[in-house]
Motif scaffolding. Structure first.
Motif, mmCIF file in Angstrom:
data_model
loop_
_atom_site.group_PDB
_atom_site.id
_atom_site.type_symbol
_atom_site.label_atom_id
_atom_site.label_comp_id
_atom_site.label_asym_id
_atom_site.label_seq_id
_atom_site.Cartn_x
_atom_site.Cartn_y
_atom_site.Cartn_z
ATOM 1 N N PHE A 40 63.631 52.633 67.768
ATOM 2 C CA PHE A 40 64.814 51.781 67.595
ATOM 3 C C PHE A 40 64.955 51.418 66.119
ATOM 4 O O PHE A 40 64.451 50.386 65.674
ATOM 5 N N PRO A 41 65.611 52.282 65.336
ATOM 6 C CA PRO A 41 65.678 52.044 63.890
ATOM 7 C C PRO A 41 66.467 50.789 63.544
ATOM 8 O O PRO A 41 67.467 50.454 64.188
ATOM 9 N N MET A 42 66.006 50.123 62.520
ATOM 10 C CA MET A 42 66.649 48.903 62.054
ATOM 11 C C MET A 42 67.848 49.247 61.179
ATOM 12 O O MET A 42 67.832 50.250 60.448
ATOM 13 N N ASP A 43 68.869 48.437 61.263
ATOM 14 C CA ASP A 43 70.016 48.571 60.385
ATOM 15 C C ASP A 43 69.583 48.360 58.931
ATOM 16 O O ASP A 43 68.725 47.523 58.634
ATOM 17 N N LYS A 44 70.178 49.130 58.028
ATOM 18 C CA LYS A 44 69.795 49.056 56.617
ATOM 19 C C LYS A 44 69.938 47.640 56.060
ATOM 20 O O LYS A 44 69.073 47.171 55.310
ATOM 21 N N ASP A 45 71.007 46.954 56.401
ATOM 22 C CA ASP A 45 71.213 45.602 55.870
ATOM 23 C C ASP A 45 70.118 44.655 56.355
ATOM 24 O O ASP A 45 69.650 43.789 55.594
ATOM 25 N N ASP A 46 69.706 44.793 57.603
ATOM 26 C CA ASP A 46 68.623 43.963 58.125
ATOM 27 C C ASP A 46 67.307 44.286 57.416
ATOM 28 O O ASP A 46 66.528 43.383 57.076
ATOM 29 N N ALA A 47 67.059 45.570 57.194
ATOM 30 C CA ALA A 47 65.835 45.963 56.490
ATOM 31 C C ALA A 47 65.829 45.404 55.071
ATOM 32 O O ALA A 47 64.809 44.893 54.585
ATOM 33 N N GLU A 48 66.973 45.477 54.405
ATOM 34 C CA GLU A 48 67.063 44.948 53.045
ATOM 35 C C GLU A 48 66.802 43.445 53.021
ATOM 36 O O GLU A 48 66.085 42.936 52.136
ATOM 37 N N SER A 49 67.342 42.719 53.988
ATOM 38 C CA SER A 49 67.114 41.275 54.057
ATOM 39 C C SER A 49 65.643 40.968 54.309
ATOM 40 O O SER A 49 65.081 40.038 53.714
ATOM 41 N N ALA A 50 65.013 41.742 55.199
ATOM 42 C CA ALA A 50 63.606 41.509 55.506
ATOM 43 C C ALA A 50 62.714 41.775 54.298
ATOM 44 O O ALA A 50 61.811 40.995 53.981
ATOM 45 N N LEU A 51 62.968 42.887 53.607
ATOM 46 C CA LEU A 51 62.108 43.271 52.487
ATOM 47 C C LEU A 51 62.327 42.402 51.259
ATOM 48 O O LEU A 51 61.475 42.373 50.363
ATOM 49 N N ALA A 52 63.439 41.658 51.212
ATOM 50 C CA ALA A 52 63.674 40.749 50.085
ATOM 51 C C ALA A 52 62.614 39.659 50.008
ATOM 52 O O ALA A 52 62.448 39.026 48.959
ATOM 53 N N ALA A 53 61.869 39.454 51.103
ATOM 54 C CA ALA A 53 60.798 38.450 51.109
ATOM 55 C C ALA A 53 59.590 38.889 50.290
ATOM 56 O O ALA A 53 58.676 38.080 50.073
ATOM 57 N N PHE A 54 59.585 40.148 49.833
ATOM 58 C CA PHE A 54 58.423 40.686 49.130
ATOM 59 C C PHE A 54 58.849 41.249 47.776
ATOM 60 O O PHE A 54 58.986 42.469 47.606
ATOM 61 N N PRO A 55 59.061 40.371 46.783
ATOM 62 C CA PRO A 55 59.547 40.846 45.478
ATOM 63 C C PRO A 55 58.587 41.815 44.800
ATOM 64 O O PRO A 55 59.015 42.624 43.965
ATOM 65 N N GLU A 56 57.300 41.762 45.150
ATOM 66 C CA GLU A 56 56.330 42.695 44.563
ATOM 67 C C GLU A 56 56.651 44.140 44.908
ATOM 68 O O GLU A 56 56.209 45.071 44.232
ATOM 69 N N LEU A 57 57.433 44.326 45.976
ATOM 70 C CA LEU A 57 57.753 45.666 46.452
ATOM 71 C C LEU A 57 59.177 46.084 46.101
ATOM 72 O O LEU A 57 59.633 47.136 46.550
ATOM 73 N N SER A 58 59.875 45.301 45.306
ATOM 74 C CA SER A 58 61.312 45.489 45.138
ATOM 75 C C SER A 58 61.678 46.865 44.585
ATOM 76 O O SER A 58 62.657 47.481 45.037
ATOM 77 N N ASP A 59 60.928 47.360 43.609
ATOM 78 C CA ASP A 59 61.264 48.659 43.018
ATOM 79 C C ASP A 59 61.121 49.777 44.047
ATOM 80 O O ASP A 59 61.986 50.659 44.149
ATOM 81 N N LEU A 60 60.024 49.766 44.798
ATOM 82 C CA LEU A 60 59.812 50.799 45.811
ATOM 83 C C LEU A 60 60.779 50.625 46.967
ATOM 84 O O LEU A 60 61.289 51.603 47.529
ATOM 85 N N ALA A 61 61.047 49.371 47.333
ATOM 86 C CA ALA A 61 61.991 49.105 48.427
ATOM 87 C C ALA A 61 63.375 49.649 48.092
ATOM 88 O O ALA A 61 64.078 50.168 48.966
ATOM 89 N N ALA A 62 63.785 49.552 46.831
ATOM 90 C CA ALA A 62 65.100 50.060 46.430
ATOM 91 C C ALA A 62 65.197 51.563 46.660
ATOM 92 O O ALA A 62 66.234 52.070 47.113
ATOM 93 N N VAL A 63 64.113 52.281 46.368
ATOM 94 C CA VAL A 63 64.102 53.728 46.594
ATOM 95 C C VAL A 63 64.194 54.026 48.087
ATOM 96 O O VAL A 63 64.956 54.907 48.518
ATOM 97 N N LEU A 64 63.422 53.305 48.889
ATOM 98 C CA LEU A 64 63.466 53.504 50.335
ATOM 99 C C LEU A 64 64.857 53.208 50.888
ATOM 100 O O LEU A 64 65.413 53.996 51.670
ATOM 101 N N LEU A 65 65.431 52.091 50.482
ATOM 102 C CA LEU A 65 66.732 51.693 51.023
ATOM 103 C C LEU A 65 67.841 52.647 50.601
ATOM 104 O O LEU A 65 68.799 52.868 51.344
ATOM 105 N N ASP A 66 67.711 53.248 49.417
ATOM 106 C CA ASP A 66 68.702 54.222 48.966
ATOM 107 C C ASP A 66 68.718 55.459 49.858
ATOM 108 O O ASP A 66 69.722 56.189 49.895
ATOM 109 N N ASN A 67 67.603 55.693 50.567
ATOM 110 C CA ASN A 67 67.491 56.870 51.429
ATOM 111 C C ASN A 67 67.553 56.507 52.915
ATOM 112 O O ASN A 67 67.322 57.365 53.771
#
Length: 219
Positions: free
Chosen positions: A86-113
């Protein structure tokens, strides 16, 4: 699609399974304790080291493993294969990962794909594939066995189909000799199924309020 509500405005909770996607205390610390340390990482990292995962969710475990691979100076690429029904919607994933600024650069690459169907991501240090569908059908079709498994489905009591004996047999079959698994659960039926699948299973201290978790080595 995943059905998500938010607890305390920051932690996504699956309404389908009534379970949070990561620890209410500290999701990144939970991943570090359970899945990274539980599989003796980064000590085992090498070029082509293959992590497989049940339950992709927000992508937090992938990002933590990828960051650790980069930070420890491992050479080559980390391979990562994750299975998600059950894949998560991209916007929900982006909101969830915003809680971890240490991962922001890598998260941006993941979210772009990020796509709602199966997708792949490749960088100089990561080759990842996220496979959407029932893991009971997709795990047995893996093309190469894993060095380590992150067993991170929702609670066995709430999502039993991701913890059944047949799927655990498939996990065992798709693990290299000497490969490992780690999971937050210490449920007896899960530990027995993994033992029957060829793992030497141990119960060890869990994260936060969880007294125990499980780890194992493929015999």
């Amino acid at each position: 699609m995943a059905e998500v509500e938010w607890r305390d405005g920051a932690v996504p909770v699956s309404t389908r399974f009534d379970d949070p996607y990561f620890s209410l205390e500290n999701g990144m610390a939970e991943t570090g304790h359970v899945f990274l340390a539980g599989n003796d990482l980064p000590a085992r990292f090498c070029d082509g080291f293959h992590v497989a995962e049940l339950g992709f969710g927000t992508g937090l475990n992938l990002l933590c493993a990828w960051k650790l691979f980069n930070d420890c100076g491992a050479s080559g690429q980390l391979r990562f294969t994750s299975f998600e029904a059950f894949p998560m919607d991209k916007d929900d994933a982006e909101s969830a990962l915003a809680a971890f600024p240490e991962l922001s650069d890598l998260a941006a690459v993941l979210l772009d794909n990020w796509l709602q169907e199966s997708f792949e991501l490749e960088t100089p240090t990561l080759k990842a594939q996220i496979i959407i569908g029932d893991a009971n059908a997709t795990v047995p079709a893996m093309h190469s066995p894993a060095d380590a498994w992150f067993l991170d489905g929702f609670s066995p009591a709430k999502n039993p189909q991701l913890w059944g004996a047949e799927l655990m047999q498939a996990v065992g079959a798709q693990t290299k000799t000497g490969g490992t698994f780690a999971t937050y659960t210490a449920a007896g039926h899960v530990r027995r199924a993994l033992s029957e699948a060829g793992f030497e299973v141990s119960r060890v201290p869990g994260f936060g309020r969880k007294r125990h978790m499980s780890v194992g080595v493929k015999r």
